[in-house]
Every structure is written in structure tokens, then in C-alpha cells.
Design an enzyme around this catalytic site. Structure first.
Site, PDB file in Angstrom:
ATOM      1  N   LEU A   1     -12.404  -0.290   4.327  1.00  0.00           N
ATOM      2  CA  LEU A   1     -11.616   0.920   4.091  1.00  0.00           C
ATOM      3  C   LEU A   1     -10.915   1.194   5.413  1.00  0.00           C
ATOM      4  O   LEU A   1     -11.565   1.388   6.437  1.00  0.00           O
ATOM      5  CB  LEU A   1     -12.529   2.092   3.688  1.00  0.00           C
ATOM      6  N   ASP A   2      -9.589   1.147   5.398  1.00  0.00           N
ATOM      7  CA  ASP A   2      -8.829   1.221   6.636  1.00  0.00           C
ATOM      8  C   ASP A   2      -9.124   2.490   7.427  1.00  0.00           C
ATOM      9  O   ASP A   2      -9.519   3.513   6.866  1.00  0.00           O
ATOM     10  CB  ASP A   2      -7.329   1.151   6.344  1.00  0.00           C
ATOM     11  N   LYS A   3      -8.889   2.399   8.725  1.00  0.00           N
ATOM     12  CA  LYS A   3      -9.147   3.527   9.635  1.00  0.00           C
ATOM     13  C   LYS A   3      -8.426   4.795   9.184  1.00  0.00           C
ATOM     14  O   LYS A   3      -8.967   5.897   9.273  1.00  0.00           O
ATOM     15  CB  LYS A   3      -8.699   3.126  11.048  1.00  0.00           C
TER      16      LYS A   3
ATOM     17  N   SER B   1      -7.645   5.627   6.175  1.00  0.00           N
ATOM     18  CA  SER B   1      -8.030   6.029   4.826  1.00  0.00           C
ATOM     19  C   SER B   1      -9.376   6.733   4.885  1.00  0.00           C
ATOM     20  O   SER B   1     -10.117   6.602   5.851  1.00  0.00           O
ATOM     21  CB  SER B   1      -8.114   4.801   3.909  1.00  0.00           C
TER      22      SER B   1
ATOM     23  N   ARG C   1      -4.403  -3.327   2.567  1.00  0.00           N
ATOM     24  CA  ARG C   1      -3.574  -2.112   2.513  1.00  0.00           C
ATOM     25  C   ARG C   1      -2.768  -2.024   1.215  1.00  0.00           C
ATOM     26  O   ARG C   1      -1.611  -1.607   1.184  1.00  0.00           O
ATOM     27  CB  ARG C   1      -2.670  -2.017   3.751  1.00  0.00           C
TER      28      ARG C   1
END
Length: 198
Positions: free
Chosen positions: A54-56, A58, A154
Site C-alpha cells: 500500500l503506497d506511502k 495511500s 499504483r
């Protein structure tokens, strides 16, 4: 990145499963040589690893486990585990854009698989983001509920941008049957393996 796989031969009795509401600007790993916030700042459990990324930038649901087989089942797109996202986008979404997202959009790494997409009101139990998103007064925003069955890098942001709806805020609310209900940002709790339906 310390995304090494969890141990493969762990029994159901030894399996630990943690669900975590990852705040904005936190890395999905336990170490970082640039002194950024990581899972270690919130979770003091050893030998558990995130099932998927889970991206930074998000927010939302992260499942961590010490069971490599479970980690693979949850993270592997081939396992068809739906991941549900709440997405705040810039602009007023219309049906043509929604239909395009549902059908699949062409990205550099291929056509996205069909997704479930609907326009929703702003979720009731939503926490304020810190820092807040930058809204432009002259441009409205809208919320989408988007369910993906794959995991391109992403992907949600690239999909919404492709149809002219840049993502402002991205929250993963659910993986399989497990959701964020009752967890504030930065909070985690341990659940029983039997609670996950996959």
C-alpha cells in the site's frame, strides 16, 4: 524494502494475522534508512509481513501475517481476492468515465481487468487526513468505490487519471471479507485466521 516472504511451513495454530489502518505517509515496511515513518512506529509484533503493498501516499487496510501461504493468497492477484478502495477524485465523475473504469483501461503495462466501480457519497465514518488534501474551490470532487481483482503498481491512481479523474485521496477499505470498520488510523488488532474467508 523488507518485503521478504513470511515463513512457509507455519501451522494454523501458530499463524498470526494483524489488520492495520495505515495512515498517510507511512511506508509498508518495518525499516527505512531515510528515517521515514514505517510499520515499526505502530506495530510491535515480530516476524509478521504485509500481504501486498500500500503506497506511502495511500491509506487504509493492511493485513500482516507470519504465514507465507496466507500472505501469498491475499497478495496474489491470481487468487481473485477483491480489494475495495474509496477514492476521492478531482472532478465530477460521469457514467462514461465509470463505464471505462469498469470495462478496463489501457495502461503502459497492459489493459486493466474489469473492475467494480460506483459513485458514492463521502463515506460517513471517514477520518480527516493529515495533512489534508489540496482542494481547488473551482473544481468539485467526487468519491468512487472501486473494487480491483489485480495489483498493478499504483493502479487506482493511473486508472482514474486515464479517464480524467485525478486521485486526490486513496483509502483501501477491504481485502476479501476483512475491512477497516472500527479501526482508527494507526490502530491495529489481531484477528483469528478463521475470520478470513478466501
Amino acid at each position: 524494502m523488507n518485503r521478504k516472504p513470511a515463513h512457509k511451513t507455519i501451522s494454523a495454530e501458530q499463524t498470526r494475522v494483524i489488520i492495520f489502518n495505515k495512515p498517510f505517509n507511512v511506508l509498508t515496511q518495518f525499516t527505512d534508512d531515510q528515517n521515514r515513518k514505517t510499520l515499526k512506529d505502530f506495530i510491535n509484533v515480530k516476524d509478521v509481513y504485509a500481504a501486498g503493498r500500500l503506497d506511502k501516499d495511500s491509506e487504509g487496510l493492511l493485513i500482516l501475517t507470519n504465514n507465507g501461504q496466507l500472505q501469498h493468497q491475499l497478495a496474489n492477484p491470481d487468487k481473485k481476492q477483491g480489494k475495495v478502495y474509496w477514492v476521492q477524485v478531482e472532478g465530477q465523475a460521469n457514467q462514461t468515465q465509470i463505464d471505462a473504469l469498469k470495462k478496463g483501461v489501457p495502461l503502459k503495462d497492459g489493459l486493466t481487468k474489469p473492475a467494480l466501480v460506483e459513485i458514492i457519497p463521502e463515506p460517513n465514518d471517514l477520518w480527516p487526513r493529515n495533512p489534508p488534501i489540496r482542494e481547488r474551490q473551482s473544481i468539485p470532487t467526487s468519491w468512487l468505490k472501486l473494487t480491483l481483482f489485480e495489483g498493478k503498481n499504483r493502479q487506482v491512481r493511473r486508472m482514474t487519471a486515464h479517464v480524467g479523474l485525478p486521485t486526490l485521496r486513496l483509502i483501501r477499505h477491504q481485502i476479501a471479507n476483512i475491512n477497516l470498520d472500527g479501526l482508527e488510523p494507526g490502530q491495529w488488532r489481531e484477528i483469528d485466521l478463521s475470520e478470513i474467508k478466501i
